[in-house]
Design a protein around this motif. Structure first.
Motif, PDB file in Angstrom:
ATOM      1  N   ILE A 167       0.892  -1.243   0.113  1.00  0.00           N
ATOM      2  CA  ILE A 167      -0.029   0.161  -0.019  1.00  0.00           C
ATOM      3  C   ILE A 167       0.820   1.269   0.068  1.00  0.00           C
ATOM      4  O   ILE A 167       0.623   2.116  -0.840  1.00  0.00           O
ATOM      5  CB  ILE A 167      -1.133   0.093   1.183  1.00  0.00           C
ATOM      6  CG1 ILE A 167      -2.134  -1.003   0.910  1.00  0.00           C
ATOM      7  CG2 ILE A 167      -1.518   1.392   1.301  1.00  0.00           C
ATOM      8  CD1 ILE A 167      -2.851  -1.536   2.349  1.00  0.00           C
ATOM      9  N   ASP A 168       2.053   1.137   0.791  1.00  0.00           N
ATOM     10  CA  ASP A 168       2.812   2.340   0.743  1.00  0.00           C
ATOM     11  C   ASP A 168       3.466   2.681  -0.565  1.00  0.00           C
ATOM     12  O   ASP A 168       3.510   3.813  -1.127  1.00  0.00           O
ATOM     13  CB  ASP A 168       4.055   2.144   1.719  1.00  0.00           C
ATOM     14  CG  ASP A 168       3.476   2.242   3.438  1.00  0.00           C
ATOM     15  OD1 ASP A 168       2.249   3.197   3.457  1.00  0.00           O
ATOM     16  OD2 ASP A 168       4.123   1.882   4.218  1.00  0.00           O
ATOM     17  N   VAL A 169       3.874   1.491  -1.232  1.00  0.00           N
ATOM     18  CA  VAL A 169       4.334   1.715  -2.394  1.00  0.00           C
ATOM     19  C   VAL A 169       3.505   2.339  -3.378  1.00  0.00           C
ATOM     20  O   VAL A 169       3.962   3.162  -4.225  1.00  0.00           O
ATOM     21  CB  VAL A 169       5.004   0.219  -2.933  1.00  0.00           C
ATOM     22  CG1 VAL A 169       5.376   0.406  -4.565  1.00  0.00           C
ATOM     23  CG2 VAL A 169       6.034  -0.188  -2.112  1.00  0.00           C
ATOM     24  N   TYR A 170       2.378   1.896  -3.440  1.00  0.00           N
ATOM     25  CA  TYR A 170       1.256   2.008  -4.371  1.00  0.00           C
ATOM     26  C   TYR A 170       0.901   3.740  -4.006  1.00  0.00           C
ATOM     27  O   TYR A 170       0.542   4.575  -5.072  1.00  0.00           O
ATOM     28  CB  TYR A 170       0.030   1.564  -4.419  1.00  0.00           C
ATOM     29  CG  TYR A 170       0.204   0.217  -5.127  1.00  0.00           C
ATOM     30  CD1 TYR A 170       1.286  -0.552  -5.489  1.00  0.00           C
ATOM     31  CD2 TYR A 170      -1.032  -0.539  -5.777  1.00  0.00           C
ATOM     32  CE1 TYR A 170       1.273  -1.540  -6.074  1.00  0.00           C
ATOM     33  CE2 TYR A 170      -0.986  -1.762  -6.078  1.00  0.00           C
ATOM     34  CZ  TYR A 170       0.219  -2.369  -6.430  1.00  0.00           C
ATOM     35  OH  TYR A 170       0.384  -3.723  -7.039  1.00  0.00           O
ATOM     36  N   LYS A 171       0.975   4.097  -2.884  1.00  0.00           N
ATOM     37  CA  LYS A 171       0.805   5.365  -2.384  1.00  0.00           C
ATOM     38  C   LYS A 171       1.389   6.319  -3.070  1.00  0.00           C
ATOM     39  O   LYS A 171       1.420   7.684  -3.546  1.00  0.00           O
ATOM     40  CB  LYS A 171       0.612   5.453  -1.007  1.00  0.00           C
ATOM     41  CG  LYS A 171      -0.750   5.311  -0.320  1.00  0.00           C
ATOM     42  CD  LYS A 171      -0.686   5.173   1.162  1.00  0.00           C
ATOM     43  CE  LYS A 171      -0.891   6.510   1.621  1.00  0.00           C
ATOM     44  NZ  LYS A 171      -0.601   6.551   3.252  1.00  0.00           N
ATOM     45  N   LEU A 172       2.803   5.964  -2.792  1.00  0.00           N
ATOM     46  CA  LEU A 172       4.249   6.680  -3.438  1.00  0.00           C
ATOM     47  C   LEU A 172       3.984   6.847  -4.814  1.00  0.00           C
ATOM     48  O   LEU A 172       4.116   8.066  -5.485  1.00  0.00           O
ATOM     49  CB  LEU A 172       5.331   6.039  -2.876  1.00  0.00           C
ATOM     50  CG  LEU A 172       6.655   6.990  -2.905  1.00  0.00           C
ATOM     51  CD1 LEU A 172       6.453   7.933  -1.754  1.00  0.00           C
ATOM     52  CD2 LEU A 172       7.871   6.105  -2.884  1.00  0.00           C
ATOM     53  N   ALA A 173       3.387   5.865  -5.497  1.00  0.00           N
ATOM     54  CA  ALA A 173       3.384   5.857  -6.821  1.00  0.00           C
ATOM     55  C   ALA A 173       2.488   6.694  -7.393  1.00  0.00           C
ATOM     56  O   ALA A 173       2.576   7.370  -8.598  1.00  0.00           O
ATOM     57  CB  ALA A 173       3.049   4.192  -7.425  1.00  0.00           C
ATOM     58  N   VAL A 174       1.194   6.901  -6.913  1.00  0.00           N
ATOM     59  CA  VAL A 174       0.178   7.629  -7.290  1.00  0.00           C
ATOM     60  C   VAL A 174       0.397   9.291  -6.558  1.00  0.00           C
ATOM     61  O   VAL A 174      -0.728  10.086  -6.750  1.00  0.00           O
ATOM     62  CB  VAL A 174      -1.136   6.980  -7.186  1.00  0.00           C
ATOM     63  CG1 VAL A 174      -1.287   5.688  -7.921  1.00  0.00           C
ATOM     64  CG2 VAL A 174      -1.410   6.928  -5.460  1.00  0.00           C
ATOM     65  N   GLY A 175       1.203   9.250  -5.800  1.00  0.00           N
ATOM     66  CA  GLY A 175       1.599  10.689  -5.020  1.00  0.00           C
ATOM     67  C   GLY A 175       0.392  10.824  -4.047  1.00  0.00           C
ATOM     68  O   GLY A 175       0.115  12.057  -3.634  1.00  0.00           O
ATOM     69  N   LEU A 176      -0.090   9.699  -3.388  1.00  0.00           N
ATOM     70  CA  LEU A 176      -0.882  10.085  -2.010  1.00  0.00           C
ATOM     71  C   LEU A 176       0.089  10.305  -0.950  1.00  0.00           C
ATOM     72  O   LEU A 176       1.039   9.378  -0.531  1.00  0.00           O
ATOM     73  CB  LEU A 176      -1.406   8.644  -1.837  1.00  0.00           C
ATOM     74  CG  LEU A 176      -2.969   8.713  -2.395  1.00  0.00           C
ATOM     75  CD1 LEU A 176      -3.657   7.122  -2.068  1.00  0.00           C
ATOM     76  CD2 LEU A 176      -3.732   9.912  -1.817  1.00  0.00           C
ATOM     77  N   ASP A 177      -0.131  11.293  -0.100  1.00  0.00           N
ATOM     78  CA  ASP A 177       0.991  11.519   0.775  1.00  0.00           C
ATOM     79  C   ASP A 177       0.224  11.521   2.188  1.00  0.00           C
ATOM     80  O   ASP A 177      -0.784  11.998   2.344  1.00  0.00           O
ATOM     81  CB  ASP A 177       1.508  13.012   0.814  1.00  0.00           C
ATOM     82  CG  ASP A 177       2.904  13.116   1.268  1.00  0.00           C
ATOM     83  OD1 ASP A 177       3.263  12.005   1.902  1.00  0.00           O
ATOM     84  OD2 ASP A 177       3.350  14.327   1.404  1.00  0.00           O
TER      85      ASP A 177
END
Lengths: 88, 88
Positions: free
Chosen positions: B78-88
């Motif tokens: 989830i952290d990886v995907y958040k980073l990937a889509v710019g969710l901070d």
């Protein structure tokens, strides 16, 4: 027993005792719910062995839960829609 | 009582006694399940009064049900995907 399915909280963690107690109560009831769901599944299995179709039985259970008038209304409407789209 | 919620079958109908018995057993257990669900709701309500967020608690209950490794893996992903889509 239901309790066996409930996880222990870390013994020396700094968990909030009150929150932990709420969570544990929920988990105990959830475990009981899961057991009931298992029992229900077994009854359907038993019924199947006796030649009844569990899928149809589930529909019947759902129907018996409904208000009679509501159910009849819905059934009539389904017939109308079936006719409308040529479902025979 | 759970039984109060279970409907009676028509007394002099030509219902199949065996099928009726299966359905009634299912309905009794379903009624118990519904009561447990109600009790669980009450616990969340009680927790809320005590300042805990029921929505977060439900997430915690779900997390505690998961295998630890699986959960950590999922959290990392989830952290990886958040980073990937710019969710901070």
């Amino acid at each position: 027993m239901a309790d066996a399915k409930v996880k222990d909280f870390p013994k020396k963690g700094e968990t909030d005792a009150r929150l932990r107690s709420f969570i544990e109560r929920v988990e105990r009831l959830e475990a009981e719910k899961a057991e009931l769901a298992e029992d229900i599944k077994e009854i359907y299995g038993e019924a199947k062995v006796n030649g009844y179709d569990p899928k149809i039985m589930r529909k019947i259970v759902r129907m018996r839960k409904m208000d009679v008038e509501k159910r009849r209304e819905e059934e009539a409407l389904i017939d109308v829609y079936k006719l409308a789209v040529g479902l025979d």
